[in-house]
Design a protein around this motif. Structure first.
Motif, mmCIF file in Angstrom:
data_model
loop_
_atom_site.group_PDB
_atom_site.id
_atom_site.type_symbol
_atom_site.label_atom_id
_atom_site.label_comp_id
_atom_site.label_asym_id
_atom_site.label_seq_id
_atom_site.Cartn_x
_atom_site.Cartn_y
_atom_site.Cartn_z
ATOM 1 N N UNK A 1 20.225 29.771 54.847
ATOM 2 C CA UNK A 1 21.151 30.176 53.394
ATOM 3 C C UNK A 1 22.020 29.745 52.569
ATOM 4 N N UNK A 2 22.624 29.186 53.783
ATOM 5 C CA UNK A 2 23.870 27.837 53.307
ATOM 6 C C UNK A 2 22.910 26.974 52.436
ATOM 7 N N UNK A 3 21.458 26.423 53.265
ATOM 8 C CA UNK A 3 21.059 25.161 52.196
ATOM 9 C C UNK A 3 20.519 25.544 50.924
ATOM 10 N N UNK A 4 19.900 26.997 50.997
ATOM 11 C CA UNK A 4 20.503 27.410 49.619
ATOM 12 C C UNK A 4 21.241 27.232 48.437
ATOM 13 N N UNK A 5 21.778 27.363 48.827
ATOM 14 C CA UNK A 5 23.188 27.570 48.516
ATOM 15 C C UNK A 5 23.725 26.595 47.218
ATOM 16 N N UNK A 6 23.694 25.688 48.924
ATOM 17 C CA UNK A 6 23.969 24.167 48.574
ATOM 18 C C UNK A 6 22.821 23.070 47.328
ATOM 19 N N UNK B 1 28.272 35.216 58.618
ATOM 20 C CA UNK B 1 28.802 36.660 57.925
ATOM 21 C C UNK B 1 28.592 36.774 56.303
ATOM 22 N N UNK B 2 28.672 35.452 55.814
ATOM 23 C CA UNK B 2 28.218 35.634 54.340
ATOM 24 C C UNK B 2 26.700 35.820 54.935
ATOM 25 N N UNK B 3 25.666 35.705 55.479
ATOM 26 C CA UNK B 3 24.393 35.701 55.516
ATOM 27 C C UNK B 3 24.274 37.186 55.804
ATOM 28 N N UNK C 1 24.356 32.293 35.531
ATOM 29 C CA UNK C 1 23.197 31.484 36.085
ATOM 30 C C UNK C 1 24.311 30.116 36.081
ATOM 31 N N UNK C 2 24.826 29.622 34.459
ATOM 32 C CA UNK C 2 25.607 28.716 35.287
ATOM 33 C C UNK C 2 27.502 29.368 36.224
ATOM 34 N N UNK C 3 27.301 30.495 35.662
ATOM 35 C CA UNK C 3 28.747 30.879 36.722
ATOM 36 C C UNK C 3 28.615 30.281 38.396
ATOM 37 N N UNK C 4 27.181 30.680 38.634
ATOM 38 C CA UNK C 4 26.252 31.612 39.819
ATOM 39 C C UNK C 4 26.816 29.717 40.737
ATOM 40 N N UNK C 5 26.005 28.883 39.546
ATOM 41 C CA UNK C 5 26.185 27.409 40.745
ATOM 42 C C UNK C 5 27.402 26.611 40.926
ATOM 43 N N UNK C 6 27.693 27.312 39.529
ATOM 44 C CA UNK C 6 29.207 26.502 39.938
ATOM 45 C C UNK C 6 30.136 26.625 41.128
ATOM 46 N N UNK C 7 29.612 27.839 40.923
ATOM 47 C CA UNK C 7 30.354 28.261 42.542
ATOM 48 C C UNK C 7 29.895 28.328 43.462
ATOM 49 N N UNK C 8 29.195 27.659 43.817
ATOM 50 C CA UNK C 8 28.043 26.890 44.570
ATOM 51 C C UNK C 8 28.681 25.455 44.398
ATOM 52 N N UNK C 9 29.042 25.335 43.810
ATOM 53 C CA UNK C 9 29.513 23.818 43.461
ATOM 54 C C UNK C 9 30.634 24.366 43.872
ATOM 55 N N UNK C 10 32.052 25.013 43.902
ATOM 56 C CA UNK C 10 33.062 25.272 44.326
ATOM 57 C C UNK C 10 33.142 25.635 46.413
ATOM 58 N N UNK C 11 31.796 25.723 46.846
ATOM 59 C CA UNK C 11 32.074 26.109 48.230
ATOM 60 C C UNK C 11 31.930 24.783 49.041
ATOM 61 N N UNK C 12 30.978 24.114 49.204
ATOM 62 C CA UNK C 12 31.380 23.198 49.340
ATOM 63 C C UNK C 12 32.489 22.225 49.931
ATOM 64 N N UNK C 13 33.472 22.363 48.923
ATOM 65 C CA UNK C 13 34.665 21.418 49.449
ATOM 66 C C UNK C 13 35.810 22.795 49.737
ATOM 67 N N UNK D 1 16.129 33.954 64.766
ATOM 68 C CA UNK D 1 16.092 34.112 63.351
ATOM 69 C C UNK D 1 17.327 34.203 62.642
ATOM 70 N N UNK D 2 18.526 34.900 63.136
ATOM 71 C CA UNK D 2 19.463 35.026 62.427
ATOM 72 C C UNK D 2 20.199 33.205 62.268
ATOM 73 N N UNK D 3 20.024 32.898 63.058
ATOM 74 C CA UNK D 3 20.069 31.331 63.683
ATOM 75 C C UNK D 3 18.907 30.349 62.093
ATOM 76 N N UNK D 4 18.367 30.888 62.046
ATOM 77 C CA UNK D 4 17.391 30.734 61.156
ATOM 78 C C UNK D 4 17.508 30.626 59.509
#
Length: 201
Positions: free
Chosen positions: A89-94, A64-66, A3-15, A81-84
């Motif tokens: 999915x993007x919001x979930x990551x952030x 592509x990730x989605x 869980x902690x590393x998954x959250x850090x992954x998402x921390x890295x993505x936005x930058x 639906x793909x756009x939604x």
């Protein structure tokens, strides 16, 4: 997936917005940037969120990730639906990243090198991430060349693909409630995470 590393992954993505650089340079620079933000603003999650959101734009190939996470059902979804799905999915990551961000200010990222991907337009950057008192976890970033920029389209934590891990969960929801059901599930989850973030700030 840890869980902690998954959250850090998402921390890295936005930058990962140094997209014109090579993938290994991007990961090195982003790791330093994210950890600096954490240390400077560890008591102000709202400020962290604002700083990270300001850098989001060209960071990852979210469609592509989605599509990888949704799997075979992606082709069955309408363009709307793909756009939604991509938006949620993007919001979930952030939002997931925001919910636990300040815990990881003492993390260290050790870049181990780069290996070729499936073709010349793909590369994988191998790293290890650790926090004091825990065994380092292998973390691989999968990049693709989109125009002149490199973008992330998947991450593997300790050998487990982030998109594949979500695909199993998403498929269960779609088989039960359809694509609109998955959109609603992600939307509800994001709303809950947003509420938790406000309480924490």
């Amino acid at each position: 997936m840890k869980k902690w590393i998954a959250s850090l992954v998402i921390a890295l993505l936005p930058v990962l917005a140094l997209a014109a650089a090579e993938p290994e340079q991007i990961v090195r620079g982003v790791s330093n940037d994210v950890l600096a933000i954490l240390k400077q603003n560890d008591k102000d999650p709202v400020k962290v969120r604002e700083q990270v959101d300001a850098r989001v734009s060209p960071l990852a190939d979210y469609p592509r990730m989605t599509s990888l996470a949704v799997g075979k059902y992606w082709r069955q979804a309408t363009p709307e639906q793909q756009q939604a799905l991509a938006k949620e999915f993007r919001t979930m990551l952030v939002r997931t990243y925001m919910s636990a961000l300040t815990i990881y200010k003492n993390a260290e990222v050790d870049v181990k090198g780069t290996r070729p991907g499936a073709d010349s337009g793909e590369q994988t950057v191998r790293t290890e991430v650790s926090i004091p008192g825990q065994k380092p976890i292998p973390l691989d970033f999968y990049f693709e060349k989109v125009g002149n920029n490199w973008k992330v389209f998947d991450i593997a934590v300790d050998g487990i693909s982030f998109t594949v891990n979500n695909r199993n969960q998403f498929g269960t929801v779609i088989r039960k409630d359809g694509i609109d059901g998955l959109i609603k599930t992600l939307s509800d989850r994001n709303a809950k995470l947003a509420g938790n973030g406000k309480q924490g700030g």
